[in-house]
Design a protein around this motif. Structure first.
Motif, PDB file in Angstrom:
ATOM      1  N   VAL A   7      83.118 122.995  65.408  1.00 34.50           N
ATOM      2  CA  VAL A   7      81.927 122.234  65.029  1.00 34.50           C
ATOM      3  C   VAL A   7      80.966 123.174  64.317  1.00 34.50           C
ATOM      4  CG1 VAL A   7      79.957 120.905  65.848  1.00 34.50           C
ATOM      5  CG2 VAL A   7      82.184 120.658  66.967  1.00 34.50           C
ATOM      6  N   LEU A   8      80.662 122.874  63.063  1.00 32.58           N
ATOM      7  CA  LEU A   8      79.732 123.683  62.271  1.00 32.58           C
ATOM      8  C   LEU A   8      78.513 122.833  61.985  1.00 32.58           C
ATOM      9  CD1 LEU A   8      79.104 126.302  60.892  1.00 32.58           C
ATOM     10  CD2 LEU A   8      80.653 125.687  59.042  1.00 32.58           C
ATOM     11  N   GLU A   9      77.490 122.997  62.817  1.00 33.49           N
ATOM     12  CA  GLU A   9      76.312 122.120  62.811  1.00 33.49           C
ATOM     13  C   GLU A   9      75.095 122.933  63.220  1.00 33.49           C
ATOM     14  OE1 GLU A   9      73.563 119.678  62.636  1.00 33.49           O
ATOM     15  OE2 GLU A   9      75.421 118.502  62.444  1.00 33.49           O
ATOM     16  N   ASP A  10      74.021 122.906  62.398  1.00 33.56           N
ATOM     17  CA  ASP A  10      72.866 123.762  62.703  1.00 33.56           C
ATOM     18  C   ASP A  10      71.796 123.078  63.549  1.00 33.56           C
ATOM     19  OD1 ASP A  10      71.836 122.029  60.805  1.00 33.56           O
ATOM     20  OD2 ASP A  10      70.730 123.586  59.729  1.00 33.56           O
ATOM     21  N   ASP A  11      71.944 121.790  63.839  1.00 38.45           N
ATOM     22  CA  ASP A  11      70.971 121.090  64.681  1.00 38.45           C
ATOM     23  C   ASP A  11      71.417 121.183  66.142  1.00 38.45           C
ATOM     24  OD1 ASP A  11      70.331 118.097  66.005  1.00 38.45           O
ATOM     25  OD2 ASP A  11      68.665 119.067  64.961  1.00 38.45           O
ATOM     26  N   PRO A  12      70.625 121.813  67.016  1.00 37.67           N
ATOM     27  CA  PRO A  12      71.053 122.030  68.407  1.00 37.67           C
ATOM     28  C   PRO A  12      71.371 120.733  69.148  1.00 37.67           C
ATOM     29  CG  PRO A  12      69.143 123.390  67.891  1.00 37.67           C
ATOM     30  CD  PRO A  12      69.317 122.445  66.738  1.00 37.67           C
ATOM     31  N   ALA A  13      70.556 119.702  68.931  1.00 33.52           N
ATOM     32  CA  ALA A  13      70.786 118.440  69.633  1.00 33.52           C
ATOM     33  C   ALA A  13      72.106 117.804  69.202  1.00 33.52           C
ATOM     34  CB  ALA A  13      69.624 117.482  69.393  1.00 33.52           C
ATOM     35  N   SER A  31      81.788 126.217  68.568  1.00 36.56           N
ATOM     36  CA  SER A  31      80.555 125.770  67.922  1.00 36.56           C
ATOM     37  C   SER A  31      79.877 126.904  67.162  1.00 36.56           C
ATOM     38  CB  SER A  31      79.576 125.214  68.968  1.00 36.56           C
ATOM     39  OG  SER A  31      80.115 124.074  69.598  1.00 36.56           O
ATOM     40  N   PHE A  32      79.405 126.553  65.940  1.00 29.30           N
ATOM     41  CA  PHE A  32      78.694 127.519  65.094  1.00 29.30           C
ATOM     42  C   PHE A  32      77.543 126.819  64.383  1.00 29.30           C
ATOM     43  CE2 PHE A  32      82.927 129.231  65.556  1.00 29.30           C
ATOM     44  CZ  PHE A  32      82.716 130.596  65.724  1.00 29.30           C
ATOM     45  N   THR A  33      76.490 127.582  64.077  1.00 26.31           N
ATOM     46  CA  THR A  33      75.369 127.062  63.297  1.00 26.31           C
ATOM     47  C   THR A  33      75.360 127.629  61.885  1.00 26.31           C
ATOM     48  OG1 THR A  33      73.906 128.824  64.089  1.00 26.31           O
ATOM     49  CG2 THR A  33      73.936 126.769  65.353  1.00 26.31           C
ATOM     50  N   ALA A  34      76.087 128.702  61.651  1.00 29.93           N
ATOM     51  CA  ALA A  34      76.107 129.364  60.343  1.00 29.93           C
ATOM     52  C   ALA A  34      77.534 129.438  59.815  1.00 29.93           C
ATOM     53  CB  ALA A  34      75.515 130.774  60.439  1.00 29.93           C
ATOM     54  N   GLY A  35      77.652 129.417  58.491  1.00 27.97           N
ATOM     55  CA  GLY A  35      78.954 129.336  57.857  1.00 27.97           C
ATOM     56  C   GLY A  35      79.791 130.596  57.933  1.00 27.97           C
ATOM     57  N   LEU A  36      79.180 131.767  57.706  1.00 22.87           N
ATOM     58  CA  LEU A  36      79.945 133.008  57.660  1.00 22.87           C
ATOM     59  C   LEU A  36      80.640 133.319  58.983  1.00 22.87           C
ATOM     60  CD1 LEU A  36      80.910 135.419  56.053  1.00 22.87           C
ATOM     61  CD2 LEU A  36      78.761 136.598  56.617  1.00 22.87           C
ATOM     62  N   ALA A  38      81.609 131.254  61.181  1.00 22.06           N
ATOM     63  CA  ALA A  38      82.665 130.250  61.356  1.00 22.06           C
ATOM     64  C   ALA A  38      83.900 130.624  60.542  1.00 22.06           C
ATOM     65  CB  ALA A  38      82.148 128.871  60.953  1.00 22.06           C
ATOM     66  N   LEU A  39      83.690 131.071  59.294  1.00 17.46           N
ATOM     67  CA  LEU A  39      84.819 131.496  58.467  1.00 17.46           C
ATOM     68  C   LEU A  39      85.528 132.696  59.098  1.00 17.46           C
ATOM     69  CD1 LEU A  39      83.332 131.209  54.855  1.00 17.46           C
ATOM     70  CD2 LEU A  39      85.181 129.827  55.825  1.00 17.46           C
ATOM     71  N   LEU A  65      82.779 124.736  52.169  1.00 20.12           N
ATOM     72  CA  LEU A  65      84.014 123.976  52.055  1.00 20.12           C
ATOM     73  C   LEU A  65      84.893 124.513  50.928  1.00 20.12           C
ATOM     74  CD1 LEU A  65      85.719 121.576  52.979  1.00 20.12           C
ATOM     75  CD2 LEU A  65      84.313 120.094  51.541  1.00 20.12           C
ATOM     76  N   GLU A  66      84.284 124.834  49.792  1.00 25.19           N
ATOM     77  CA  GLU A  66      85.047 125.423  48.683  1.00 25.19           C
ATOM     78  C   GLU A  66      85.700 126.732  49.098  1.00 25.19           C
ATOM     79  OE1 GLU A  66      83.569 124.609  44.348  1.00 25.19           O
ATOM     80  OE2 GLU A  66      81.842 125.200  45.554  1.00 25.19           O
ATOM     81  N   GLN A  67      84.948 127.565  49.821  1.00 23.84           N
ATOM     82  CA  GLN A  67      85.501 128.848  50.269  1.00 23.84           C
ATOM     83  C   GLN A  67      86.666 128.631  51.228  1.00 23.84           C
ATOM     84  OE1 GLN A  67      82.542 131.574  51.726  1.00 23.84           O
ATOM     85  NE2 GLN A  67      81.217 131.345  49.941  1.00 23.84           N
ATOM     86  N   LEU A  68      86.528 127.700  52.157  1.00 21.46           N
ATOM     87  CA  LEU A  68      87.606 127.414  53.098  1.00 21.46           C
ATOM     88  C   LEU A  68      88.856 126.951  52.371  1.00 21.46           C
ATOM     89  CD1 LEU A  68      88.510 126.959  56.130  1.00 21.46           C
ATOM     90  CD2 LEU A  68      87.872 124.557  55.734  1.00 21.46           C
ATOM     91  N   ARG A  69      88.693 126.033  51.411  1.00 22.14           N
ATOM     92  CA  ARG A  69      89.848 125.448  50.737  1.00 22.14           C
ATOM     93  C   ARG A  69      90.570 126.444  49.828  1.00 22.14           C
ATOM     94  NH1 ARG A  69      90.800 122.677  54.168  1.00 22.14           N
ATOM     95  NH2 ARG A  69      90.443 120.434  54.375  1.00 22.14           N
ATOM     96  N   SER A  70      89.970 127.590  49.567  1.00 22.91           N
ATOM     97  CA  SER A  70      90.651 128.593  48.758  1.00 22.91           C
ATOM     98  C   SER A  70      91.800 129.248  49.519  1.00 22.91           C
ATOM     99  CB  SER A  70      89.662 129.669  48.290  1.00 22.91           C
ATOM    100  OG  SER A  70      89.209 130.461  49.390  1.00 22.91           O
TER     101      SER A  70
END
Length: 228
Positions: A7-13, A31-36, A38-39, A65-70
């Motif tokens: 789950v990559l979501e920056d809203d705690p609730a 769970s992660f709030t930041a992209g790097l 998570a990657l 998403l672009e970075q992941l799909r590479s």
């Protein structure tokens, strides 16, 4: 074995809600709030599906998403408050498997998760829907065990949809993979051939059961039990 969902979501609730919901359905949650971070996690952890919010703490979700799909084909469901058609199309073009706008019901989200997990598991096996069967080795199509003649373009579109069952494909994704990148921006090409496919494969072409239109976006071959 329980599937692992990142789950990559920056809203705690929202992150807390998603984590509780997924765990109640026996999923393991990362769970992660930041992209790097998570990657970086995805390099070492085995993950079955990703829930991605487009507004992240350190980067835009579309860029992530672009970075992941590479380098990875892990199924991604975007969950976002961005309601515009442009954002949805861009996410799908960037490789998202599905797009759910906030607010959404728990039942809808879980249905979409199940559909995408099924599709990932059966990626190589799903070559049938309803009374239609496709043999990719011999490039033949049957309906009710009777041969169906498709043009090369019709066949290529159908195979693409079947290999991406229950995933929305944008007009440009279909155009790029069937006709070539030079033909992107010509959705009328796809519409004509989809109409022909429905005439040949659907019991009621005017109200198709399987070859679904996503208005303003593209098409989806709906084969899941939920119809999503």
């Amino acid at each position: 074995m329980a599937e692992t969902i990142l789950v990559l979501e920056d809203d705690p609730a929202m992150q807390s809600f998603l984590s509780t919901l997924l765990k109640s359905h026996q999923h393991k949650v990362l769970s992660f709030t930041a992209g790097l971070p998570a990657l970086q996690c995805l390099v070492t952890e085995s993950v079955d599906l990703i829930l991605l919010d487009l507004g992240l703490a350190d980067m835009d979700g579309q860029v992530w998403l672009e970075q992941l799909r590479s380098w990875s084909e892990i199924p991604v469901i975007v969950i976002s408050a961005r309601h515009s058609e442009q954002d949805k199309v861009l996410a799908l073009d960037n490789g998202a498997n599905d797009y759910v706008t906030k607010p959404f019901s728990a039942a809808e989200l879980m249905a979409r998760i199940r559909a995408n997990l099924r599709k990932a598991t059966l990626h190589q096996q799903v070559f049938a829907f309803g009374d239609v069967q496709l043999d990719p080795v011999h490039r033949t199509v049957q309906r009710n065990t009777q041969p169906v003649h498709l043009t090369k373009t019709e066949y290529d579109i159908l195979l693409l949809l079947m290999r991406n069952a229950d995933k929305v494909l944008t007009h440009n994704q279909i155009l790029s993979q069937v006709w070539g990148k030079a033909y992107t921006g010509r959705p009328e090409y796809v519409r004509v051939h989809m109409a022909q496919l429905r005439q040949k494969l659907e019991a009621n072409p005017a109200a198709p059961t399987y070859l679904k239109t996503e208005p303003g976006v593209g098409y989806r071959l709906s084969v899941s039990a939920t119809g999503l």
